[in-house]
Every structure is written in C-alpha cells, then in structure tokens.
Design a protein around this motif. Structure first.
Motif, PDB file in Angstrom:
ATOM      1  N   ILE A 151       0.706  -1.260   0.147  1.00 11.22           N
ATOM      2  CA  ILE A 151       0.110   0.124   0.274  1.00 11.22           C
ATOM      3  C   ILE A 151       0.934   1.486   0.049  1.00 11.22           C
ATOM      4  O   ILE A 151       2.192   1.259   0.524  1.00 11.22           O
ATOM      5  CB  ILE A 151      -0.550  -0.098   1.315  1.00 11.22           C
ATOM      6  N   VAL A 152       0.316   2.429  -0.543  1.00 13.61           N
ATOM      7  CA  VAL A 152       1.088   3.449  -0.956  1.00 13.61           C
ATOM      8  C   VAL A 152       0.171   4.739  -0.210  1.00 13.61           C
ATOM      9  O   VAL A 152      -0.902   4.621  -0.606  1.00 13.61           O
ATOM     10  CB  VAL A 152       2.074   3.850  -2.237  1.00 13.61           C
ATOM     11  N   LEU A 153       0.788   5.757   0.429  1.00 15.67           N
ATOM     12  CA  LEU A 153       0.316   6.411   1.069  1.00 15.67           C
ATOM     13  C   LEU A 153       1.156   7.734   1.301  1.00 15.67           C
ATOM     14  O   LEU A 153       2.633   7.884   1.474  1.00 15.67           O
ATOM     15  CB  LEU A 153      -0.100   6.307   2.717  1.00 15.67           C
ATOM     16  N   VAL A 154       0.001   8.878   0.798  1.00 19.27           N
ATOM     17  CA  VAL A 154       1.230  10.154   0.623  1.00 19.27           C
ATOM     18  C   VAL A 154       0.942  11.247   2.038  1.00 19.27           C
ATOM     19  O   VAL A 154      -0.087  11.811   2.408  1.00 19.27           O
ATOM     20  CB  VAL A 154       0.692  10.857  -0.721  1.00 19.27           C
ATOM     21  N   GLN A 155       2.453  11.376   2.183  1.00 17.28           N
ATOM     22  CA  GLN A 155       2.146  12.507   3.087  1.00 17.28           C
ATOM     23  C   GLN A 155       2.717  13.476   2.982  1.00 17.28           C
ATOM     24  O   GLN A 155       3.972  13.589   2.680  1.00 17.28           O
ATOM     25  CB  GLN A 155       2.877  11.044   4.600  1.00 17.28           C
ATOM     26  N   ASP A 156       2.205  15.405   3.341  1.00 14.33           N
ATOM     27  CA  ASP A 156       3.200  16.160   3.211  1.00 14.33           C
ATOM     28  C   ASP A 156       3.684  16.241   4.784  1.00 14.33           C
ATOM     29  O   ASP A 156       3.659  15.725   6.118  1.00 14.33           O
ATOM     30  CB  ASP A 156       2.081  16.812   3.269  1.00 14.33           C
ATOM     31  N   ALA A 157       4.706  17.114   4.059  1.00 10.81           N
ATOM     32  CA  ALA A 157       5.965  17.350   5.220  1.00 10.81           C
ATOM     33  C   ALA A 157       5.860  17.814   6.614  1.00 10.81           C
ATOM     34  O   ALA A 157       6.188  18.288   7.447  1.00 10.81           O
ATOM     35  CB  ALA A 157       7.596  17.109   5.248  1.00 10.81           C
ATOM     36  N   ASP A 158       4.623  19.041   6.092  1.00 11.99           N
ATOM     37  CA  ASP A 158       3.915  19.902   6.996  1.00 11.99           C
ATOM     38  C   ASP A 158       3.613  20.162   8.008  1.00 11.99           C
ATOM     39  O   ASP A 158       3.437  21.429   8.347  1.00 11.99           O
ATOM     40  CB  ASP A 158       3.976  20.742   5.693  1.00 11.99           C
ATOM     41  N   LEU A 159       3.273  19.250   8.706  1.00 12.79           N
ATOM     42  CA  LEU A 159       2.071  18.831   9.391  1.00 12.79           C
ATOM     43  C   LEU A 159       0.710  19.874   9.140  1.00 12.79           C
ATOM     44  O   LEU A 159       0.110  19.507  10.808  1.00 12.79           O
ATOM     45  CB  LEU A 159       2.375  20.121  11.552  1.00 12.79           C
ATOM     46  N   GLU A 160       0.441  20.020   8.014  1.00  9.80           N
ATOM     47  CA  GLU A 160      -1.039  20.046   8.643  1.00  9.80           C
ATOM     48  C   GLU A 160      -1.715  18.225   8.126  1.00  9.80           C
ATOM     49  O   GLU A 160      -3.429  18.920   8.610  1.00  9.80           O
ATOM     50  CB  GLU A 160      -1.172  20.394   7.119  1.00  9.80           C
ATOM     51  N   TYR A 161      -1.619  18.009   7.786  1.00 10.82           N
ATOM     52  CA  TYR A 161      -2.281  16.610   8.245  1.00 10.82           C
ATOM     53  C   TYR A 161      -1.231  15.471   8.860  1.00 10.82           C
ATOM     54  O   TYR A 161      -0.148  15.214   8.830  1.00 10.82           O
ATOM     55  CB  TYR A 161      -1.963  15.716   6.540  1.00 10.82           C
TER      56      TYR A 161
END
Length: 296
Positions: A151-161
């Motif tokens: 499974i591939v999950l996209v995560q931003d690095a900015d702490l918004e998510y």
C-alpha cells in the motif's frame, strides 16, 4: 486446499471455545452462536494480511517540521517504510536528511534532533535526493518508483495532515473493500478554522473534477491519498507540481478501481507559517482537470 483446512481449523476452534465456556448450551443456541462467531472470522477475498505500508513524503524546505512529522509517522506502529524524496531544499532540510543517510551508513539507528525534540529513528527511512528542483508531482513520481510496499500512502511534511488518521485511511484497503482511499477535510473531521477563499477554491475545483470524472468526491485536492500498489503501477503520471492531485484523480477514475473517501483532521497553515500553494497553482489545477480528463 490450504484455505479449506484453515477454515476447518477455525470452525473446530470456535466449537471448542463454545464447549468450554457453556457446556450445557442448547444445540440450536450453540449453532447460532457458532454461526455468528464464524461470520466474524470471514474476510473479503482481496483483504491484505499484514501489508507493508510505503509512506511517501515529498519534501521541499520543511526544516522546521521535518523531524516532527517523522516522529509522528514512526509512532503509528505500522509495518512500514518511509520513502522521503527531497526536491533540492535550500533551507537546511537537505543537509539534515543527508546526516540521516550518513548515520544509516555507519550502522546507526538514531539521528540527533535539531528542533529540541527526541532523536529520530532512521531504521525505517529510505531517503532520496532530486538532482534539481522539479516540484511535488515529480518528487511523488520518484517516491512511487522507489516504494516497495503493498500500500502506498502520500504524506506531506508540513504537519497539516496528522498520521493519527492512518488507521481510518488504511482500513478500507486492508479490509479488501477499496483500492484507493481519499482523506477528506470536508467530511466532519476536526480542523483549524482557516482561509475562506482557499476553502472556496478547493470546493470549486473538486466540483469541476467530479463533473469531469463522474466521481462523488468532496476533496479532490487532499494530500491524503492511499493506493494499492497495483493502482499506481498502471498509471503514467506527468505533472511536476501541484497538478498531481487532479491528474491522479482523473486517471484512477478511468480504471475500474474501488474508491473510498473517509474523514480526516486538518490543521492548515498560513503563508507566514510556510504554506507554498498559490493562486497560480489553482489555475494549473484547473487546466489539469481538463487536460487529463479529455486529452490524456
């Protein structure tokens, strides 16, 4: 044959537990209880057993939040790899990531923190560096190529998510009900009250995307998108910047993939806090909605 044997073993296990718990249980009641317990053991044919999760993090100038987002992802307790792609950061992020690679090369398990927090465990990290700045979409393409998970999950690095939402995001895929999951900021999850016109633009772009794709999404522009690996293997992505969001949405809509949407929390930041997306990216997203739904 193996699955039949496993089922037989499960039935015997349920019967044994019932006999041990209630030896005087009537026959009809025992059959009913056995049936209910067996229903709980059933799984969807496409369910995944202890899958490896590839968390792909595109990074550009996130020195202030890089260490904290890694701590949060590491704390999820999932069986995972964290694929970080630095897009030629110029604020010190790249140098920090290079120090992590150096620690890994020396056989170390921890990298010292520069934000005053706990050290970062580097054992699950896989770090890659772009040779020139190309944008989020290009960084994600690189991350998808390098990912080895189920499974591939996209995560931003900015702490918004917030990675605390991972169980909600992953459950429909692991359970075998979905091939793709979108995390929506507009489905009643807690969120910071933020920029009104960003909200309007997001809803308008999502509505137009839905018209073109015939999907019923509430948040096409969300960062949180999760895929079974085979979904991405059949898609040729082109967008280099934030056009990735409407492009990937358009292209998965053309497949026969099962798409779910789940509520997530959201803590949007201001431009003073480092937000990068601008009105120009909104115009590009508008163009990409038409381009990838009609011409590509």
């Amino acid at each position: 044959m193996a699955s039949v044997k496993a089922l037989d073993a499960a039935v015997l296990g349920v019967a044994k537990r019932l006999a041990e718990r209630q030896p005087l249980l009537g026959a009809s009641r025992a059959v009913t209880m056995c049936f209910l317990e067996m229903c709980a053991l059933r799984r969807h044919p496409s369910a995944l057993d202890n899958p490896l999760i590839s968390v792909v993090i595109p990074v550009y100038n996130e020195k202030a939040t890089m260490e904290e987002i890694l701590r949060r992802v590491l704390e999820t307790g999932l069986r995972k790899e964290i694929v970080i792609v630095d897009d030629c950061s110029t604020d010190g992020t790249r140098q920090y990531l290079e120090s992590m690679v150096e620690a890994q090369g020396k056989g170390g398990t921890w990298a010292p923190a520069h934000d005053g927090g706990d050290p970062v465990d580097v054992r699950e990290l896989r770090i890659f560096f772009q040779t020139e700045n190309q944008g989020k979409g290009a960084a994600l393409r690189r991350g998808f190529r390098e990912a080895t998970g189920d499974i591939v999950l996209v995560q931003d690095a900015d702490l918004e998510y917030d990675p605390k939402d991972y169980p909600t995001l992953l459950d429909p895929i692991i359970d075998g009900r979905a091939d793709v999951v979108f995390g929506s900021r507009f489905l009643s999850g807690p969120q910071r009250v933020h920029l009104f016109w960003h909200y309007v633009a997001n809803r308008a772009l999502t509505l137009l995307s839905d018209v073109m794709t015939n999907l019923k999404l509430t948040d096409m522009e969300t960062c949180y998108k999760v895929f079974r690996k085979e979904v991405l293997q059949g898609i040729n992505l082109r967008s280099n910047r934030f056009g990735f969001e409407p492009e990937i949405t358009a292209k998965i809509s053309k497949g026969k993939w099962r798409i779910y949407e789940v509520p997530i929390s959201y803590a949007g930041r201001s431009y003073e806090e480092g937000k990068k997306i601008t009105w120009k990216d909104g115009l590009q997203a508008l163009w990409c909605i038409f381009r990838y739904n009609i011409a590509d």
